[in-house]
Every structure is written in C-alpha cells, then in structure tokens.
Design an enzyme around this catalytic site. Structure first.
Site, PDB file in Angstrom:
ATOM      1  N   THR A 182       0.014  14.500   6.936  1.00  0.00           N
ATOM      2  CA  THR A 182      -0.980  13.959   7.862  1.00  0.00           C
ATOM      3  C   THR A 182      -1.906  12.973   7.151  1.00  0.00           C
ATOM      4  O   THR A 182      -2.151  13.118   5.959  1.00  0.00           O
ATOM      5  CB  THR A 182      -1.802  15.146   8.404  1.00  0.00           C
ATOM      6  OG1 THR A 182      -0.947  15.900   9.250  1.00  0.00           O
ATOM      7  CG2 THR A 182      -3.029  14.725   9.166  1.00  0.00           C
ATOM      8  N   THR A 233      -6.450  18.360   6.517  1.00  0.00           N
ATOM      9  CA  THR A 233      -4.984  18.375   6.456  1.00  0.00           C
ATOM     10  C   THR A 233      -4.533  19.715   5.918  1.00  0.00           C
ATOM     11  O   THR A 233      -5.186  20.294   5.053  1.00  0.00           O
ATOM     12  CB  THR A 233      -4.431  17.236   5.578  1.00  0.00           C
ATOM     13  OG1 THR A 233      -3.007  17.407   5.468  1.00  0.00           O
ATOM     14  CG2 THR A 233      -5.039  17.222   4.188  1.00  0.00           C
TER      15      THR A 233
END
Ligand code: ASP
Length: 316
Positions: A182, A233
């Site tokens: 991400t 993340t």
C-alpha cells in the site's frame, strides 16, 4: 518560516535485505525518490499539503512496484479492486473510495469525492459511475496487469487464503517476502496545514468485496491540524479494530503525547497486542515527522525544509 515536511510510505511487512536483489532495491528507492520529489516540490513552491500528497501518491500509483493503482494485487476473482482515502486536516474534510475498478489514480477519485460530492465515502459501481461523471481517467484491465502480481495470485487463488493468512504454512512460505505494498503520504505545508492520503489494491486473493483499513477515515487515514496527519500500512483488519490513525490523534489530544510518542504507543504497543503487523507515517502542524513500524521493514521516505532527507526500507 514555518517548517514544512513531506513523508511517504510504499508499504510495510516482511521486507528483508537477504530477500532483495540490488536491482530491485534500487528500483524501490528510485520509486520512493520520485514520489518524494513530486510531493516536496509542491510544498517548496508554497502549495498546499493536499496537493503535495496527491502528487506524491499519483507517482506511486503509476509505479508497478507498489500495490496501488497500476500495481494493484489480484482479488479472488482475478481482477483489481482498489481503495483510497484523502483527508484535509485544515477543515476535516475527507473523501474515500472502495472496491473501485479501472480508475487510473484512485487518489484523484477520492479527492473528487471530498471536493465535489456531498458525501465522504463511495463504493463499487456507484463510485465508478461518479468517476465517469466527473471525467476521472480510466484505464482498461490490461493497464493494471503485471506478471509478478498475477503469479503471486495464481499460487493461492484455489485456496481460501488471502495473503495475510499466517496460519497456512504453505502460504506463509509463499509469502516469505510478505509485504503490504500500500502507498501513503502525509504533509505539512508552509501555512501549517496538514493532510493524509492512502491508496491500495488491498490484499491478494481478497474476496466478498473485502475492504481494508486504508479507505476508512480514522483507521488507515486521518488528518486534523490540531493533532496529526497519519497514513497506515499493514494487516488491515487489526488496524480497523484499533482505529489506528485516529487513536494517534486521540493520544495527542487527550493525553498530551507528542507525535512520536503517540505513534509509538499505537504501533509498538497497542497493535502488537492485536497481532497488527505494519506501520504508519505521520506529521504534525509544526512540521515534525515520524515513520514507525513493527514489521521487518517499511518502504519510506521523508524530507523537510530544515534540510533533512531520508529514505529507508529495512529496520535500521
Ligand atoms: N492495509 C492494507 C489493507 O489491509 C494493506 C497494506 O497496507 O498493504 O488493505
């Protein structure tokens, strides 16, 4: 002059030097550098934190190495479904999208939701319809195809696992270089306004329309000038249950912790207790920045107007 700063991440997880080739390491560093430069240039020219984080995220979404936009992972059905969120700490406005397809830059759509819809969070077909209506750039499926993501998915598509299932031995081996790619960005601009954004393809082999923490305001993304701007993340489910990004803000607001202390408490104490592997980046309105993770590594970079610039992948 007010200190300004730009911080980005490209995902956290089991990122180990021994699993990396020099070429791949260089490619990641180059990707992070390009994104950081794009965001920092906006701040340097007096632009807003919101525009800086958008610029940084677009670069990462266009880079196949990161699990967002073009490089998004495959779902159980073999397609890419993306999530993204953006939040402005100046006025607490926010925009999120989840389960969208074929949108070249999901962060642009999230920003469009924030500015030009009367809503905060759009999902699936409705979000895609909104993208078309607003003239957001779309791309065909082939644009999002990458052999390495496809191979990653092929290995587990016939199982019920998704890529964070730690209980499956075979899968664990497969995901030896388990990482959550991400992308995220936070910034503090010359006016002391802060903002946060996160964009992701989610997790390989996800099904039933699974949505992670990234597009959830307060969980994976949060910004408030009074406290902090955070992008997370990691393993989304524990981050959702911990309301991780907003918890950092609460610790600063109610307990008087500084940014570093609050992020450390959430990442290295609270999330660890919940098996929440991952990390987060943050800034406050004075331009202080932090990058904290409890996993083996996190792709990350920061630059501020005091001349500090760092890029990192592994634990130091
Ligand atoms: N947090 C993301 C999710 O759970 C994954 C990641 O950070 O890479 O969807």
């Amino acid at each position: 002059m007010q200190q300004y700063s730009m911080v980005i991440h490209g995902g956290a997880g089991t990122i180990l030097k021994e699993d990396m080739t020099p070429e791949l390491e260089q490619a990641y560093i180059k990707g992070l550098e390009e994104s950081l430069a794009a965001g920092y240039a906006v701040l340097e020219q007096g632009g807003s934190a919101i525009n800086a984080i958008k610029a940084a995220i677009v670069v990462l979404e266009d880079n196949l190495l990161f699990n967002a936009g073009r490089g998004s992972v495959f779902t159980k059905k073999g397609v890419q479904e993306m999530d993204a969120a953006i939040m402005n700490g100046k006025d607490l406005s926010a925009g999120s999208v989840a389960g969208i397809r074929n949108v070249r830059n999901p962060i642009e759509l999230a920003a469009e939701v924030m500015i030009n819809s009367n809503h905060v969070f759009l999902s699936g077909k409705g979000a895609n319809d909104f993208a078309i209506k607003q003239g957001i750039k779309l791309e065909p499926d082939e644009y999002f195809f990458s052999q390495f993501r496809y191979d990653q998915w092929k290995e587990i598509r016939d199982s019920d696992n998704y890529s964070l299932d730690h209980t499956n031995k075979g899968l664990e081996e497969l995901m030896k270089d388990k990482k959550f790619g991400t992308v995220g960005a936070v910034a503090c601009d010359q006016n002391g306004n802060i903002a946060a954004a996160t964009s992701t393809g989610g997790m390989t082999n996800k099904k039933y329309g699974r949505i992670g923490d990234s597009p959830l305001i307060g969980a994976g993304t949060y910004a408030n000038n009074a406290t902090c701007a955070i992008s997370c993340t990691g393993h989304g489910e524990p981050f959702i249950c911990a309301v991780a990004a907003h918890d950092v803000s609460c610790l600063m607001e109610y307990k008087g912790m500084n940014l570093q202390q609050a992020m450390n408490e959430v990442v290295n104490v609270k999330l660890v207790k919940m098996n929440g592997e991952g990390g987060m980046i943050g800034v406050d309105a004075q331009g202080n920045a932090a990058m904290i993770f409890n996993s083996a590594g996190m792709y990350r970079a920061m630059q501020n107007s005091k001349g500090v610039k760092t890029i990192g992948i592994y634990k130091d």
